[in-house]
Design a protein around this motif. Structure first.
Motif, mmCIF file in Angstrom:
data_model
loop_
_atom_site.group_PDB
_atom_site.id
_atom_site.type_symbol
_atom_site.label_atom_id
_atom_site.label_comp_id
_atom_site.label_asym_id
_atom_site.label_seq_id
_atom_site.Cartn_x
_atom_site.Cartn_y
_atom_site.Cartn_z
ATOM 1 N N PRO A 1 24.620 71.791 78.986
ATOM 2 C CA PRO A 1 25.036 70.401 79.251
ATOM 3 C C PRO A 1 26.014 70.345 80.431
ATOM 4 O O PRO A 1 26.877 71.207 80.582
ATOM 5 N N LEU A 2 25.834 69.341 81.231
ATOM 6 C CA LEU A 2 26.747 69.139 82.360
ATOM 7 C C LEU A 2 28.044 68.548 81.844
ATOM 8 O O LEU A 2 28.102 67.954 80.768
ATOM 9 N N ASP A 3 29.103 68.697 82.666
ATOM 10 C CA ASP A 3 30.375 68.112 82.230
ATOM 11 C C ASP A 3 30.311 66.600 82.333
ATOM 12 O O ASP A 3 29.449 66.029 82.989
ATOM 13 N N SER A 4 31.228 65.971 81.703
ATOM 14 C CA SER A 4 31.225 64.504 81.577
ATOM 15 C C SER A 4 31.285 63.792 82.923
ATOM 16 O O SER A 4 30.671 62.738 83.106
ATOM 17 N N ASN A 5 32.041 64.356 83.859
ATOM 18 C CA ASN A 5 32.143 63.710 85.183
ATOM 19 C C ASN A 5 30.803 63.712 85.902
ATOM 20 O O ASN A 5 30.396 62.723 86.517
ATOM 21 N N GLU A 6 30.125 64.840 85.840
ATOM 22 C CA GLU A 6 28.819 64.924 86.490
ATOM 23 C C GLU A 6 27.821 63.973 85.810
ATOM 24 O O GLU A 6 27.023 63.293 86.468
ATOM 25 N N ILE A 7 27.910 63.998 84.473
ATOM 26 C CA ILE A 7 27.014 63.090 83.734
ATOM 27 C C ILE A 7 27.286 61.635 84.098
ATOM 28 O O ILE A 7 26.360 60.830 84.300
ATOM 29 N N HIS A 8 28.525 61.272 84.245
ATOM 30 C CA HIS A 8 28.907 59.893 84.608
ATOM 31 C C HIS A 8 28.364 59.539 85.978
ATOM 32 O O HIS A 8 27.830 58.441 86.195
ATOM 33 N N ASP A 9 28.527 60.485 86.918
ATOM 34 C CA ASP A 9 28.037 60.212 88.278
ATOM 35 C C ASP A 9 26.514 60.064 88.290
ATOM 36 O O ASP A 9 25.957 59.172 88.960
ATOM 37 N N ILE A 10 25.836 60.970 87.575
ATOM 38 C CA ILE A 10 24.363 60.898 87.523
ATOM 39 C C ILE A 10 23.906 59.590 86.878
ATOM 40 O O ILE A 10 22.997 58.900 87.362
ATOM 41 N N GLU A 11 24.572 59.228 85.787
ATOM 42 C CA GLU A 11 24.208 57.982 85.096
ATOM 43 C C GLU A 11 24.450 56.771 85.970
ATOM 44 O O GLU A 11 23.630 55.836 86.014
ATOM 45 N N ALA A 12 25.563 56.773 86.683
ATOM 46 C CA ALA A 12 25.885 55.650 87.566
ATOM 47 C C ALA A 12 24.851 55.528 88.680
ATOM 48 O O ALA A 12 24.415 54.422 89.042
ATOM 49 N N ASN A 13 24.457 56.685 89.219
ATOM 50 C CA ASN A 13 23.463 56.693 90.297
ATOM 51 C C ASN A 13 22.098 56.224 89.786
ATOM 52 O O ASN A 13 21.415 55.412 90.425
ATOM 53 N N LEU A 14 21.714 56.722 88.618
ATOM 54 C CA LEU A 14 20.425 56.313 88.033
ATOM 55 C C LEU A 14 20.428 54.826 87.677
ATOM 56 O O LEU A 14 19.423 54.124 87.870
ATOM 57 N N LEU A 15 21.532 54.341 87.145
ATOM 58 C CA LEU A 15 21.639 52.916 86.801
ATOM 59 C C LEU A 15 21.546 52.050 88.034
ATOM 60 O O LEU A 15 20.873 51.000 88.028
ATOM 61 N N SER A 16 22.200 52.478 89.108
ATOM 62 C CA SER A 16 22.146 51.722 90.359
ATOM 63 C C SER A 16 20.713 51.663 90.899
ATOM 64 O O SER A 16 20.236 50.602 91.326
ATOM 65 N N ASN A 17 20.048 52.833 90.859
ATOM 66 C CA ASN A 17 18.652 52.874 91.317
ATOM 67 C C ASN A 17 17.754 52.001 90.438
ATOM 68 O O ASN A 17 16.867 51.296 90.933
ATOM 69 N N PHE A 18 17.996 52.032 89.139
ATOM 70 C CA PHE A 18 17.217 51.228 88.202
ATOM 71 C C PHE A 18 17.400 49.746 88.486
ATOM 72 O O PHE A 18 16.422 48.976 88.562
ATOM 73 N N ASN A 19 18.651 49.345 88.640
ATOM 74 C CA ASN A 19 18.940 47.924 88.887
ATOM 75 C C ASN A 19 18.371 47.465 90.225
ATOM 76 O O ASN A 19 17.867 46.339 90.342
ATOM 77 N N GLN A 20 18.449 48.338 91.237
ATOM 78 C CA GLN A 20 17.916 47.968 92.551
ATOM 79 C C GLN A 20 16.395 47.822 92.491
ATOM 80 O O GLN A 20 15.823 46.869 93.029
ATOM 81 N N PHE A 21 15.727 48.779 91.849
ATOM 82 C CA PHE A 21 14.267 48.703 91.712
ATOM 83 C C PHE A 21 13.863 47.464 90.923
ATOM 84 O O PHE A 21 12.916 46.751 91.296
ATOM 85 N N LYS A 22 14.606 47.204 89.822
ATOM 86 C CA LYS A 22 14.313 46.030 89.002
ATOM 87 C C LYS A 22 14.516 44.744 89.788
ATOM 88 O O LYS A 22 13.679 43.830 89.725
ATOM 89 N N SER A 23 15.604 44.688 90.543
ATOM 90 C CA SER A 23 15.895 43.496 91.349
ATOM 91 C C SER A 23 14.816 43.288 92.412
ATOM 92 O O SER A 23 14.349 42.162 92.628
ATOM 93 N N ASP A 24 14.417 44.380 93.074
ATOM 94 C CA ASP A 24 13.386 44.288 94.110
ATOM 95 C C ASP A 24 12.049 43.851 93.503
ATOM 96 O O ASP A 24 11.321 43.035 94.067
ATOM 97 N N ARG A 25 11.735 44.427 92.348
ATOM 98 C CA ARG A 25 10.480 44.101 91.680
ATOM 99 C C ARG A 25 10.441 42.640 91.252
ATOM 100 O O ARG A 25 9.453 41.934 91.475
ATOM 101 N N LEU A 26 11.524 42.132 90.684
ATOM 102 C CA LEU A 26 11.589 40.729 90.264
ATOM 103 C C LEU A 26 11.512 39.799 91.469
ATOM 104 O O LEU A 26 10.870 38.741 91.423
#
Length: 219
Positions: free
Chosen positions: A137-162
């Motif tokens: 398991p990655l440390d919490s900071n790395e996990i937070h950064d990865i999650e934040a990046n994935l969430l941003s990409n998800f929201n951007q793709f969703k926004s573009d798609r809508l």
């Protein structure tokens, strides 16, 4: 002697009177014959004038008949052309209705896609929290950064798609509105053309009555 002489003179006077009566009778007969001839000439002139009038009237009537017949033929041709124009416009309306139905079906599909896309929620992939090399398991900071990046990409793709779905829907709505406007205009034009046909048909009936009267007047 005197008696004979007197008788001769009397006879000569009677003969003279008879000759005068004869001459007067001849002159009277000549006058009568001339009067008859004059009346005959006058009658012939009147007959010639009447014949010319009948000819002129017949010629004028025939010309009027030809003019009216041409007008009736032109009116019938106009009615046929107008009817064809109406059929073309009705065909355009039918095609527009078909396109409107297809556009509305596409709009319904886009609406369902937009709802489905808008309902999507971000879910963190657990594999993203594990080191691909050591599988720890990655440390919490790395996990937070990865999650934040994935969430941003998800929201951007969703926004573009809508946004893309809305853009496609707006384009379809404009097409539907355009075809509906076109149909309204076509229906108004058809009403005007129907009125024009009715007026032309009434005009034909009036001309046919006039034509019949002219033809009967020559019988």
């Amino acid at each position: 002697y005197n008696s004979i002489k007197s008788n001769i003179q009397s006879l000569e006077d009677k003969i003279h009177d008879l000759n005068l009566q004869k001459e007067n009778t001849i002159k009277a007969n000549q006058a009568k014959n001339q009067a008859i001839l004059d009346k005959q000439n006058e009658l012939q002139q009147l007959r010639s004038q009447l014949q010319q009038l009948n000819f002129d009237l017949t010629k004028d009537r025939n010309n009027q008949i030809r003019v009216i017949e041409d007008q009736i033929q032109t009116a019938h041709q106009d009615i046929v052309r107008t009817g064809n124009n109406i059929n073309i416009k009705k065909s355009d309306i039918s095609q527009n209705d078909k396109s409107i139905k297809e556009f509305n079906e596409s709009l319904s599909s886009l609406r369902n896609q937009w709802i489905a896309e808008n309902d999507k929620q971000f879910q963190m992939d657990e594999n993203k929290t594990i080191c691909p090399s050591c599988r720890r398991p990655l440390d919490s900071n790395e996990i937070h950064d990865i999650e934040a990046n994935l969430l941003s990409n998800f929201n951007q793709f969703k926004s573009d798609r809508l946004a893309k779905l809305r853009q496609e829907a707006d384009w379809l709505k404009e097409k539907v509105a355009g075809h509906e406007t076109s149909n309204s205009l076509l229906n108004e034009q058809i009403k005007e053309l129907d009125i024009a046909i009715q007026q032309r048909q009434q005009s034909c009936k009036n001309m046919e009555v006039e034509l019949q009267e002219l033809q009967q007047s020559g019988d």
